[in-house]
Every structure is written in structure tokens, then in C-alpha cells.
Design an enzyme around this catalytic site. Sequence first.
Site, short mmCIF file in Angstrom:
data_model
loop_
_atom_site.label_atom_id
_atom_site.label_comp_id
_atom_site.label_asym_id
_atom_site.label_seq_id
_atom_site.Cartn_x
_atom_site.Cartn_y
_atom_site.Cartn_z
N HIS A 190 -7.27 -1.55 0.75
CA HIS A 190 -6.22 -2.50 0.42
C HIS A 190 -6.03 -3.50 1.57
CE1 HIS A 190 -3.46 -0.44 3.11
NE2 HIS A 190 -3.52 0.69 2.42
N HIS B 295 -6.22 -2.19 5.36
CA HIS B 295 -7.57 -1.92 5.88
C HIS B 295 -8.34 -3.23 6.04
CE1 HIS B 295 -6.64 1.51 3.04
NE2 HIS B 295 -6.49 2.03 4.23
N CYS C 38 -0.07 12.44 6.76
CA CYS C 38 -0.44 12.10 8.14
C CYS C 38 -1.56 13.00 8.67
CB CYS C 38 0.74 12.25 9.09
SG CYS C 38 2.11 11.15 8.78
N CYS D 140 8.95 12.67 5.97
CA CYS D 140 8.03 11.90 6.81
C CYS D 140 8.39 10.43 6.67
CB CYS D 140 6.60 12.12 6.35
SG CYS D 140 5.48 10.90 7.04
N LYS E 226 -1.31 3.57 0.25
CA LYS E 226 -1.83 4.22 -0.94
C LYS E 226 -0.76 5.09 -1.57
CE LYS E 226 -5.83 4.64 1.76
NZ LYS E 226 -6.80 5.49 2.43
N LYS F 118 6.01 -0.71 3.88
CA LYS F 118 4.62 -0.72 4.29
C LYS F 118 3.73 -0.62 3.05
CE LYS F 118 1.16 2.03 6.61
NZ LYS F 118 0.70 3.38 6.80
N HIS G 254 5.47 8.49 4.79
CA HIS G 254 5.07 8.86 3.43
C HIS G 254 6.25 9.17 2.52
CE1 HIS G 254 1.39 9.33 5.81
NE2 HIS G 254 0.85 8.81 4.74
N CYS H 16 2.67 17.33 7.64
CA CYS H 16 2.61 16.30 6.60
C CYS H 16 1.14 16.08 6.25
CB CYS H 16 3.22 14.98 7.07
SG CYS H 16 2.92 13.63 5.90
#
Length: 522
Positions: free
Chosen positions: A20, A23, A131, A145, A302, A299, A148, A128
Site C-alpha cells: 500500500h 510501503h 506487532c 495495542c 493492512k 495510520k 493495531h 501483539c
Amino acid sequence: MSRRYFYVTTPIYYVNADPHIGHTYTTVVADALARYHRLCGEHTFLLTGTDMHGEKVVEVATRQGSTPGAIADHYSGRFEATWDELGLGFDRFIRTNDPDHVKLVKDILTRVHEAGEIEFREYEGDYCVGCERFLTDRDLVDGKCRDHETPPERRSEANYFFLMTRHFDWLADYIETHPDFIRPERYRNEALAMLREESGLGDLCISRPKTRLDWGIELPFDTDYVCYVWFDALINYLTGIGYPDAPGFRELWGTCEHLVGKDILKPHAIFWPTMLHAIGLEPPRHLNVHGYWVVDDRKVSKSLGNMISPTVMRDRYGFESFRYFLLRDMSYGLDSNFTEELMVGRINADLANNLGNLVSRTLNMTARFAGGAVPEPLAPEEPETKVAEAVVRAVTLVDEYVRGLQIHRALEAIFQVVDATNRYLELREPWKAAKDPERTGSVHTALYTCCEALRIVAVLLSPFLPETAAEIARRLGVEAELADARLPEAARWGQIQVGTSTHKGAPLFPRIEWPPPEDASA
Ligand code: ME8
């Protein structure tokens, strides 16, 4: 002649979904840096790849009724093919199940174990899976987290630990005495705060019992365990350039620039330097930490499902435009907001209006008033000298900014040349002067000046907008020169050959309508 070296890395991405915008950003920055350093004649190596192991892959495989190997291969292939399609070059695309990597991880584990840096212990903590690590209090917001937004799992098991805390005094001292090792500064401060304050930052658990996870690199000293994914993954930066004895390894390692997002500051700022210290290697030259691309204040990730796909953006706007927006709008280190509207505004203002217009005005007038060839100029007067001076300034600034990871500023400096040249055209008004046969010399001087400024703009832009730069060079008849260009020589004023054939063309960046016109068929 001794050549300087330059080694740049991206994180190796997890293989649980398609690439995405996040990256793409890190990989585009790496690509632009590598191209810039190559343009400066440096021996350059760009390493990217994928992180094949870990629990995330197993989770996806279970969900999809597949195997971890098949899932990892599938998504890894998607990353490699996407970078290829988008023209992002790399010298190696590493996968952490490549045989040379597996061997190196085992060799390093053996060495560190034999050196007494690994211990077997009972451990309990909040894990997690997103992570792939145990969390500490700082990682939690309302018990979840913070990246996430999921609650961690309480886990307790017997595992091997790398005695990382032994190296903390050395590391704190290293960060203090190498103020730009972690940059920008806010992340250096964060790393120091982790070392000083974080109660939960103990030794590093580096194993997973096979009873829970058997997708990973087996520990060489205990076949009931596999290696923890981060200990395995970080070592890719050494495998990629052939540690310990490949030719050029030492030279490249000494110049290593890691590019990472702030989500993975801790593994890179704490785990990795201590691992390197344990095997007697210097830390990388810089750990360059960037912020997040955010959409609606969250953020892009995914797990949150708010991804922007680079290939969709390419199909809609052209990849050079998307790439330009990423490089121009994010100040390295800070978060940046992504919306298509912001991007279209930026493309229209900088690429369509500013750069695109200068290219089409210059080449149209060269066709009309100089027979489609770079004309002979008269001796430069003050306005011409000012354009040449703007170029000299830009060359120095671009170098300083690129080496300081301030790419948005480097682009700004290049566009100041474009601005100065546009202003120069307004001052010289060759379209008016062309009506007076006595003033042909002035018209030719103006067109020569614009062609030469554009040639240098193409050289300076080539690391950031390679296709656009090549197209400008093609239209100016200097494509071969651009391909062989070296900085700083290629940016010296006055190199375009009088008489070179130029070519008009379609607008480089057609203006984009915003909001998009209604689809007639809808
Ligand atoms: O962490 N904005 O892989 P990963 C900017 N496998 N950059 C972003 C981003 C965002 N919203 N989201 C992701 C891993 N990135 C490990 C790395 S390295 C030895 C192992 C970019 O697939 C950014 O570079 O989660 C971030 O650090 C990286 O993708 C995380 O990729």
C-alpha cells in the site's frame, strides 16, 4: 579512482497483504536516494524484500485454508512484481527463507549463543501478533495495542533470551555521542527515553516453541524452537550485501542508511544495534525514521483496511504524479495526510502549471522562432546570469537536502529553478520580441537560456521523477547525455549544444479536473 559507496535499505515487508501507500513511500524514497547517489557516481546498493516468517503469515494461511509457505510466496511475489511494474529498482530483493539468509541467521545465533549472550528462561507478557512482539505499557492505549487497536494476548512460556540489556549502557552512550545516528532528532530522543525509562524493556525473547509456531528458522542449538521473527528479519541487512566476506561488504556497511517508519523504531533503534554490538559490528550510519501517511487521521495499514494502492493511483494519475506527491508532501519524520484532492492540487500546481508549462512554452517557441533547434545565444546579461545563478544554488541545496533526507526541500529547490525560469520568460517576452526581426538575438538568447535551464532541471529531477526527466531530455535532444550524466559536472551551466534538434510534444502533465467529472454512464 576511488568511488564512494552508498547502501540503502527499506524494511522487509510482511507478506500478509498487498503493498500500500506506506510501503510504496519508503521504497520510493529508497529508489530516489539510490538514483541520486548513482548520479553522483557512487557505488550504490539498494536492498528491499519481504519478511517471510512470523505468526501473521500463519494466521492468514489458516484463514484462507492455505499453507504459510504458499501465502508468503504469493504476497512476496506481489511486492516484487509491484516494484518492478512501478519502476522501483533494487539490487537485491531478499526473502528471509533464501538459503544464504537462513544460513547466516543460524551462524549468528550459534556465535551469540557460544559467546554466552543467550539464556533459557520462563517469560510472561502481553503479546501483539500484529506487532509480532511483547508489548510494554507505552505500547498500550486503553489496554489495546496503539497501532493495531486490538487487545494483546497474555502469554507465558519458556524461551531463549538474547541478553540485550547488557549492551544498553554502550548503546545509550553511542546514541549520545553520535547525535545524528537516529534522525530526525525526535526519534533519537524517543530511543533514549526507551532505554532510560521503559520498565518493560528487558532482554529480548528470540525463540518460539514449535508447538506454537513452526514457521520460521530453526534454532541451531535447540530443534524444538524456531527463531523469533524480528531477530531473523533484522539480519537481512547483512545477508543482502554478503556479510561477512563478500567483496565490498565492509565499504557498503560503513555507509548504511536504513529507512524505516516510526512503527518499527524500537526493533531498529534498540534490538538491532545491540545485536550488531554482540557480533562486533558498527551500527548503520543512519537510522532514518519517517512518519505515517494518514487517511482520516488514522495510520494507513493492512489491519485497519484503509489502504491506498499504488497501482490504482498509477492507473488513475500516472505513477510519476503519485511519486511526486509522496516525495513532495511528506516532510521526512512527520506524519502526512493523504487525500486525492490534495494530490490533484499539487500535481496541477507544480507539474501541470509550473513545470509542464515551462516545457511546452520553451519547446513550442523553439519550434516557431528557432527552427526546432537550440539557438545560438548572445553574451549573457543580468537576467540570464540570474537564471544560471538559480541553477548553481539549486545544485548545492539539492545535495545538502538529499543527504539530510529532506527530499521535499530538495524538490522545492529544483522547482525554484523552474520558477526563476518562468519569471525570466515573462521578463524577456520572446513571443513579443519575435515580432521584431532586429531582436532575433534576444529571442534566441531567451530560448537557449530556457533550454539549458530545462536540461539541468531534468538532470536534477532524474532521481525523483525519472520518466519525466527522461522525457524532458528526449524533447530537448539530450537523452543520451542524461543517461550518462554525473553530478556536479552535468549541472554546470552552458553545456547544451547549439543546433541540437528539439521536439514539441503533448502536455507532460495534463491538468486534472477536481472534483472528477461525473461518469456519464453512472
Ligand atoms: O514492520 N505510513 O513490515 P510491514 C508510512 N516486517 N509508512 C508506512 C505505513 C504508513 N501508514 N505503513 C507501513 C514490518 N509503512 C517488518 C519489518 S524490517 C527488518 C522488518 C512502511 O509490512 C514503513 O516503512 O509492517 C513501515 O516501517 C513499514 O512499511 C512496515 O512494514
